[in-house]
Design an enzyme around this catalytic site. Structure first.
Site, PDB file in Angstrom:
ATOM      1  CG  HIS A   1      37.743 -57.943 -53.183  1.00  0.00           C
ATOM      2  ND1 HIS A   1      36.552 -58.667 -52.715  1.00  0.00           N
ATOM      3  CD2 HIS A   1      38.331 -57.868 -54.438  1.00  0.00           C
ATOM      4  CE1 HIS A   1      35.663 -59.039 -54.805  1.00  0.00           C
ATOM      5  NE2 HIS A   1      37.541 -58.780 -55.380  1.00  0.00           N
TER       6      HIS A   1
ATOM      7  CG  HIS B   1      33.208 -59.637 -58.071  1.00  0.00           C
ATOM      8  ND1 HIS B   1      33.521 -58.486 -59.147  1.00  0.00           N
ATOM      9  CD2 HIS B   1      34.602 -60.634 -57.280  1.00  0.00           C
ATOM     10  CE1 HIS B   1      34.501 -58.535 -58.979  1.00  0.00           C
ATOM     11  NE2 HIS B   1      35.412 -59.397 -57.845  1.00  0.00           N
TER      12      HIS B   1
ATOM     13  CD  GLU C   1      37.469 -54.421 -58.233  1.00  0.00           C
ATOM     14  OE1 GLU C   1      37.013 -52.990 -57.720  1.00  0.00           O
ATOM     15  OE2 GLU C   1      36.783 -54.545 -58.461  1.00  0.00           O
TER      16      GLU C   1
ATOM     17  CD  GLU D   1      32.242 -68.876 -31.163  1.00  0.00           C
ATOM     18  OE1 GLU D   1      33.029 -68.777 -31.978  1.00  0.00           O
ATOM     19  OE2 GLU D   1      32.687 -69.388 -29.636  1.00  0.00           O
TER      20      GLU D   1
ATOM     21  CG  HIS E   1      37.348 -62.862 -56.001  1.00  0.00           C
ATOM     22  ND1 HIS E   1      38.136 -63.105 -56.137  1.00  0.00           N
ATOM     23  CD2 HIS E   1      37.392 -61.831 -55.880  1.00  0.00           C
ATOM     24  CE1 HIS E   1      37.967 -61.528 -57.676  1.00  0.00           C
ATOM     25  NE2 HIS E   1      37.957 -61.018 -56.929  1.00  0.00           N
TER      26      HIS E   1
HETATM   27  P1  13P Z   1      42.976 -56.700 -59.374  1.00  0.00           P
HETATM   28  O1  13P Z   1      43.932 -57.588 -59.923  1.00  0.00           O
HETATM   29  O2  13P Z   1      43.556 -55.070 -59.829  1.00  0.00           O
HETATM   30  O3  13P Z   1      43.410 -56.116 -57.890  1.00  0.00           O
HETATM   31  O4  13P Z   1      42.250 -56.891 -59.311  1.00  0.00           O
HETATM   32  C1  13P Z   1      41.444 -58.356 -58.228  1.00  0.00           C
HETATM   33  C2  13P Z   1      39.729 -58.346 -57.979  1.00  0.00           C
HETATM   34  O5  13P Z   1      39.313 -59.083 -57.453  1.00  0.00           O
HETATM   35  C3  13P Z   1      38.915 -57.833 -59.312  1.00  0.00           C
HETATM   36  O6  13P Z   1      37.988 -57.546 -57.955  1.00  0.00           O
HETATM   37 ZN    ZN Z   2      37.427 -59.556 -56.756  1.00  0.00          ZN
END
Ligand code: 13P
Ligand code: ZN
Length: 272
Positions: free
Chosen positions: A139, A210, A116, A169, A141
């Protein structure tokens, strides 16, 4: 030279990835972080003129030429970062050509930066234009945020408004709101460009079905933004199937924003 394993920026990265793993936000290799470093600080731990390898990035990031980033490795598990930072992390410098990453440290097993990287570097460029003190793109999940994207309308306004309603908040923590992208193919320059476009307006961007991106001046700021959204999304998912008896009204949100002195997205409220 000082021991890089004791560098504050490395310790922060280890702590963030460990915490995110334990919060069950980042299963397997899910999630990635990039942290813009100060070259003078890094030079206390390694020789910045010693390039170990050059890795093409596949996109152009000329405004970041000469900048150093600590970046999680692709395919690497957040749970393993703490015990082996040199394999799971890398320090790269963007070369003058803007399309090559010079590896200065890490990715010890021959690995590479996160898939990413386009979303990260393009987001850094967008945020730095808005705020010269910006440093971190994260980033993740997180479970409830992800769940919410399956059952909620996917517009910036509606998504932000629902989150603002979930915890008192929220409007104070992210008064600038949250940008929402539809499902897109991850790991591409296209999703990178779309994320960066949203980052011109927001420090938070949801990737539907995602995950989420957070941006901040510090690791704590990026982490705290995602943490607050995830908490709000959890409350949303715990209550979405029940009759709503009470809520935080838009007038209350105005009072909150005024009281805490934050500039919020007025167009995301429905004021009469
Ligand atoms: P990477 O292992 O390449 O960082 O990818 C993980 C991920 O969350 C892809 O969106
Ligand atoms: Zn991801």
């Amino acid at each position: 030279m000082k021991n890089i394993l004791e560098a504050p920026f490395l310790r922060e990265m280890c702590e963030a990835t460990s915490n995110m793993y334990r919060l069950v936000w980042d299963e397997r290799n899910g999630g990635n972080i990039s942290y813009m470093l100060d070259e003078a600080e890094v030079a206390q731990y390694l020789d910045p003129s010693n390039v170990l390898r050059e890795i093409p990035t596949g996109f152009e990031a000329k405004p970041l030429a000469g900048k150093l980033f600590l970046v999680t490795g692709t395919g690497k598990y957040f749970k393993n970062v703490q015990n082996d930072p040199e394999t799971n992390l890398g320090i790269i410098r963007i070369k003058e050509d803007g399309v090559t990453a010079q590896l200065l440290w890490g990715y010890k097993d021959g690995g590479s930066f996160t898939s990413e990287l386009p979303a990260h570097l393009m987001s850094h460029m967008a945020r730095l234009k808005k705020d010269p003190l910006h440093r971190v793109v994260m980033h993740s999940h997180p479970t409830y945020t992800l769940a919410m994207t399956y059952v909620h309308e996917l517009t910036d306004k509606a998504f932000t408004h629902s989150l603002w309603e979930m915890c008192t908040e929220c409007i104070v923590v992210f008064p600038d709101g949250i940008g929402v992208l539809p499902w897109m193919l991850c790991g591409t320059n296209e999703i990178g460009a779309a994320t960066a476009k949203k980052m011109e307006e927001f420090r938070l961007v949801v990737w539907s079905m995602h995950g989420i991106y957070g941006a901040g001046r510090t690791m704590d700021e990026a982490f705290g933004l995602i943490e607050t959204v995830e908490k709000a999304a959890q409350i949303y998912m715990l209550t979405a199937h029940l009759p709503r008896v009470n809520t935080i009204r838009d007038e209350d949100m105005v009072r909150l924003a005024d009281h805490f002195g934050v500039a919020y997205r007025k167009d995301f409220l429905n004021l009469k």
